[in-house]
Design an enzyme around this catalytic site. Sequence first.
Site, PDB file in Angstrom:
ATOM      1  N   SER A 223     -11.580  11.475   2.375  1.00  0.00           N
ATOM      2  CA  SER A 223     -10.431  12.351   2.581  1.00  0.00           C
ATOM      3  C   SER A 223      -9.103  11.603   2.672  1.00  0.00           C
ATOM      4  CB  SER A 223     -10.616  13.197   3.845  1.00  0.00           C
ATOM      5  OG  SER A 223     -10.600  12.393   5.006  1.00  0.00           O
TER       6      SER A 223
ATOM      7  N   LYS B  99      -6.629  11.438   9.635  1.00  0.00           N
ATOM      8  CA  LYS B  99      -5.788  12.272   8.781  1.00  0.00           C
ATOM      9  C   LYS B  99      -4.321  11.953   9.049  1.00  0.00           C
ATOM     10  CE  LYS B  99      -8.985  15.053   6.962  1.00  0.00           C
ATOM     11  NZ  LYS B  99     -10.145  14.257   7.452  1.00  0.00           N
TER      12      LYS B  99
END
Length: 214
Positions: A124, A162
């Site tokens: 990700s 993230k």
Amino acid sequence: MKRIEDEIKEIIDCRYGSIPKFAKVIGVSPQTLYTALKKGLSGASVATVMPIVAELGLDPVWLLNNRLIEKDNFTPDFVDIPLYGSIAAGTPIEMIDVDETHPIPSEVHDRFPNAFLLRVKGESMNRVIPNGCYVLVDPCDTVDAEMQPYAVCVNGFDATIKRVRTLSNGFELVPDSTDPTYRPTVYDYGEPGTETVTVIGRVVWYTLPFEWRF
């Protein structure tokens, strides 16, 4: 004049008995090690050189100044710090089982003395953080640098990495991936049932494990 690689081979033979035995200790194939010592470590990959330097306790600057200094005669340029496989929100670091330790440059450690390493699993954030690498996390509980990578927990579960944007009443977690199926997620605490995002720390650096491969 004796080559540095020849000096290293003498140290290996003296301490470990043979190149294959030493190669097994550091997790490098004997052929790779033979090639590196024959052709020169200055042209070898970091994944080959770093295990040699770390295991033998050698000064890495010899690659630059063409000299070899043994461990007892220099100030270490690397520091071993804890490496974690997972971290859940609310669990004190000192209560988490340490998978192992891993060296980081002492200069980086001096800047972030309380930081720890965390294994990255997944794609990700692969534009900036490779899958399988170790990220250095500087502990904090707030977001002081918008859209920078942070280690956060969602609803108390294991940490995820993230980019984080602070909202008026929540957070947006933004992936940075070549895979378009990873999409930003908004956690709006004004919406009933929204999961809680807990900030664990800011990602300030990363390194690749010795066995990492493309």
